[in-house]
Design an enzyme around this catalytic site. Structure first.
Site, short mmCIF file in Angstrom:
data_model
loop_
_atom_site.label_atom_id
_atom_site.label_comp_id
_atom_site.label_asym_id
_atom_site.label_seq_id
_atom_site.Cartn_x
_atom_site.Cartn_y
_atom_site.Cartn_z
N GLY A 28 0.59 -2.53 -12.16
CA GLY A 28 1.37 -1.35 -11.98
C GLY A 28 0.49 -0.25 -11.16
O GLY A 28 -0.62 -0.64 -11.37
N TYR A 31 -2.77 1.24 -12.87
CA TYR A 31 -3.68 0.13 -13.29
C TYR A 31 -4.26 -0.54 -12.37
O TYR A 31 -5.54 -0.90 -12.55
CB TYR A 31 -2.69 -0.96 -14.28
CG TYR A 31 -3.56 -2.43 -14.53
CD1 TYR A 31 -4.65 -2.21 -15.40
CD2 TYR A 31 -3.17 -3.35 -13.53
CE1 TYR A 31 -5.22 -3.37 -15.83
CE2 TYR A 31 -3.91 -4.60 -13.82
CZ TYR A 31 -5.03 -4.59 -14.93
OH TYR A 31 -5.60 -5.91 -15.16
N ASN A 32 -3.45 -0.79 -11.07
CA ASN A 32 -4.00 -1.37 -9.89
C ASN A 32 -5.26 -0.44 -9.51
O ASN A 32 -6.28 -0.90 -9.23
CB ASN A 32 -3.14 -1.49 -8.67
CG ASN A 32 -1.98 -2.50 -9.26
OD1 ASN A 32 -1.93 -2.86 -10.41
ND2 ASN A 32 -0.83 -2.29 -8.59
N TYR A 87 8.51 -6.78 -14.91
CA TYR A 87 9.05 -7.01 -13.65
C TYR A 87 8.76 -8.38 -12.90
O TYR A 87 7.93 -9.14 -13.26
CB TYR A 87 8.74 -5.99 -12.57
CG TYR A 87 7.31 -5.87 -11.74
CD1 TYR A 87 6.26 -5.51 -12.51
CD2 TYR A 87 7.20 -6.35 -10.74
CE1 TYR A 87 5.09 -5.47 -11.84
CE2 TYR A 87 5.99 -6.43 -10.05
CZ TYR A 87 4.80 -5.88 -10.76
OH TYR A 87 3.50 -5.99 -10.29
N ARG A 103 11.98 -1.87 -17.44
CA ARG A 103 11.14 -0.93 -17.86
C ARG A 103 11.82 0.41 -18.64
O ARG A 103 10.98 1.31 -18.96
CB ARG A 103 10.09 -0.30 -16.65
CG ARG A 103 11.05 0.39 -15.53
CD ARG A 103 10.09 0.86 -14.37
NE ARG A 103 8.59 1.22 -14.61
CZ ARG A 103 7.86 1.36 -13.49
NH1 ARG A 103 8.18 1.21 -12.24
NH2 ARG A 103 6.59 1.71 -13.90
N ASN A 167 3.40 8.42 -5.25
CA ASN A 167 4.16 7.06 -5.43
C ASN A 167 5.33 7.30 -5.70
O ASN A 167 6.04 6.74 -6.66
CB ASN A 167 3.46 6.37 -6.55
CG ASN A 167 2.46 5.35 -5.93
OD1 ASN A 167 2.67 4.92 -4.60
ND2 ASN A 167 1.55 4.79 -6.55
N TYR A 168 6.35 7.70 -4.77
CA TYR A 168 7.61 8.27 -4.93
C TYR A 168 8.60 6.96 -5.17
O TYR A 168 8.65 5.90 -4.09
CB TYR A 168 8.30 9.00 -3.71
CG TYR A 168 9.77 9.36 -4.00
CD1 TYR A 168 10.24 9.74 -5.06
CD2 TYR A 168 10.43 9.11 -2.76
CE1 TYR A 168 11.75 10.07 -5.38
CE2 TYR A 168 11.88 9.34 -2.81
CZ TYR A 168 12.46 9.93 -4.09
OH TYR A 168 13.81 10.13 -4.28
N GLY A 229 -0.37 3.54 6.58
CA GLY A 229 -0.39 2.19 6.55
C GLY A 229 -1.26 1.89 7.54
O GLY A 229 -2.56 2.48 7.64
N ASP A 260 -2.44 1.71 -3.86
CA ASP A 260 -3.15 1.58 -5.12
C ASP A 260 -4.73 1.28 -4.93
O ASP A 260 -5.58 1.99 -5.37
CB ASP A 260 -2.85 0.68 -5.99
CG ASP A 260 -1.06 0.97 -6.27
OD1 ASP A 260 -0.76 2.01 -6.12
OD2 ASP A 260 -0.50 -0.05 -6.62
P1 ADP Z 1 1.14 4.06 0.35
O1 ADP Z 1 1.60 2.66 -0.30
O2 ADP Z 1 0.15 4.70 -0.78
O3 ADP Z 1 1.93 4.62 1.20
P2 ADP Z 1 -0.07 2.81 2.69
O4 ADP Z 1 0.70 1.81 2.94
O5 ADP Z 1 -0.55 3.95 3.71
O6 ADP Z 1 -0.20 3.36 1.29
O7 ADP Z 1 -1.58 1.87 2.87
C1 ADP Z 1 -2.68 2.34 2.27
C2 ADP Z 1 -3.88 1.90 3.21
O8 ADP Z 1 -3.82 0.48 3.12
C3 ADP Z 1 -3.66 2.41 4.50
O9 ADP Z 1 -4.48 3.67 4.73
C4 ADP Z 1 -4.39 1.24 5.31
O10 ADP Z 1 -6.15 1.43 5.08
C5 ADP Z 1 -4.50 0.02 4.34
N1 ADP Z 1 -3.37 -0.66 5.08
C6 ADP Z 1 -1.97 -0.84 4.78
N2 ADP Z 1 -1.23 -1.67 5.33
C7 ADP Z 1 -1.98 -2.06 6.42
C8 ADP Z 1 -2.06 -3.13 7.24
N3 ADP Z 1 -1.04 -3.73 7.77
N4 ADP Z 1 -3.24 -3.59 7.92
C9 ADP Z 1 -4.29 -2.98 7.64
N5 ADP Z 1 -4.56 -1.91 6.83
C10 ADP Z 1 -3.27 -1.49 6.11
#
Ligand code: ADP
Length: 316
Positions: A28, A31-32, A87, A103, A167-168, A229, A260
């Site tokens: 969750g 939790y993570n 889940y 849930r 976390n929408y 990301g 998380d």
């Molecule tokens: P959220 O799910 O909160 O939107 P992100 O998807 O942006 O978060 O991912 C959080 C962090 O995880 C990023 O800032 C990055 O450091 C790492 N991350 C996510 N995807 C990748 C990827 N494909 N390669 C390397 N790092 C990643």
């Protein structure tokens, strides 16, 4: 020792191994984050999980799991009428994952009602950080949300730092307007916000991380980390913005809990005296390790192999 309260839901996870065979775990969003924060900081943090479970065997296992992860379960209340949410993750023949949730009537929805009956503000204090997410908000009744915001105001007045990740999850909100109104309230109370750009694109129509930064600065948030990301993060603290790159990975296996784990690593860094930039660098190393492995929580053995290469002191 620093005191952290993490509020929200932990669910039973059933992960498909092969057809009709599932691995059972607990996961969750908050939790993570709690697990990665605690694993990163070892002895230096006391993390209390604020939530609710039932009185059944699976609930006992969930509490045992919290304790295995050295999370304090003294604020996990027991509902006599509900059980933990669940889940299932199924993978189709193309490797595409799909999630099915049970849930709607989970015990965690009663967390604050039970806290009101059985708990007290004194049990939350003193604390350094109160952490919650948009999912923690979404699962509450409107009355409990109002109660939560009042509780957060009291914590804030007592000097507790408020941390929020939106976390929408559209499926958890009756409509986007109600969600935006609640997120705006949560941001306005937050000292640190950890939004993902993707969430803001969908919910607020933001185009860039800079748009998110500007929006949250307007709401008065003093420390902001916008996650994007593999494109890394745009951060803001002490009146200045900064960029911090993601750590490239050879092969992305599973992006579950990327955000998380980043949040857990970032919090751990900040609570152990690292700067916002150094905390982002540690958090990015951790999140990149997590996306190279299956599931939300890497095993303890895998985590040891990560911390053999990177830990908070690598970045201090
Ligand atoms: P959220 O799910 O909160 O939107 P992100 O998807 O942006 O978060 O991912 C959080 C962090 O995880 C990023 O800032 C990055 O450091 C790492 N991350 C996510 N995807 C990748 C990827 N494909 N390669 C390397 N790092 C990643």
């Amino acid at each position: 020792m620093k005191q952290v309260i993490i509020f929200g839901e932990c669910m039973v996870e059933l992960f498909q191994l092969v057809d009709n065979v599932y691995h059972q775990a607990f996961a969750g969003d908050v939790y993570n984050t709690a697990v990665y924060c605690k694993r990163s900081a070892a002895q230096q943090l006391n993390l209390k999980f604020l939530s609710a479970v039932g009185t059944d065997l699976v609930s006992d296992k969930l509490i045992a799991q919290l304790e295995q992860e050295k999370l304090d379960s003294s604020l996990v209340f027991r509902s006599k009428t509900a059980r933990p949410g669940l889940y299932m993750i199924n993978t189709d023949c193309f490797g595409e994952r799909s999630f099915v949730y049970w849930r709607d009537s989970s015990a965690a929805k009663q967390s604050l009602a039970l806290f009101r009956q059985q708990g007290s503000l004194a049990q939350l204090l003193p604390a350094d950080v109160f952490y919650f997410s948009g999912i923690s908000l979404a699962i509450l009744s409107p009355e409990d949300r109002t109660y939560l915001f009042d509780l957060i105001k009291e914590l804030k007045q007592s000097g507790v730092q408020i941390v929020f990740d939106p976390n929408y999850r559209p499926a958890l909100w009756p409509d986007a307007d109600l969600c935006r109104a609640n997120f705006d309230k949560a941001y306005a109370l937050s000292d640190l916000a950890l939004p993902g750009l993707d969430d803001h694109k969908v919910l607020y129509g933001s185009a860039t991380a800079a748009d998110v930064l500007a929006q949250l600065q307007q709401l008065g948030v003093k420390e902001i980390i916008v996650k994007n990301g593999p494109a890394g993060v745009l951060g803001y603290s002490d009146g200045k913005s900064f960029q911090s790159p993601a750590v490239p990975v050879k092969k992305v296996i599973d992006t579950t809990a990327a955000g998380d784990s980043f949040n857990g690593g970032y919090l751990s860094g900040r609570l152990n005296g690292l700067s916002p930039l150094a905390s982002c660098q540690y958090a990015a190393a951790l999140a990149s390790f997590v996306v190279e492995h299956t599931g939300a929580i890497v095993t303890k053995e895998q985590f040891r192999s990560f911390s053999g290469r990177f830990n908070l002191s690598t970045f201090s």
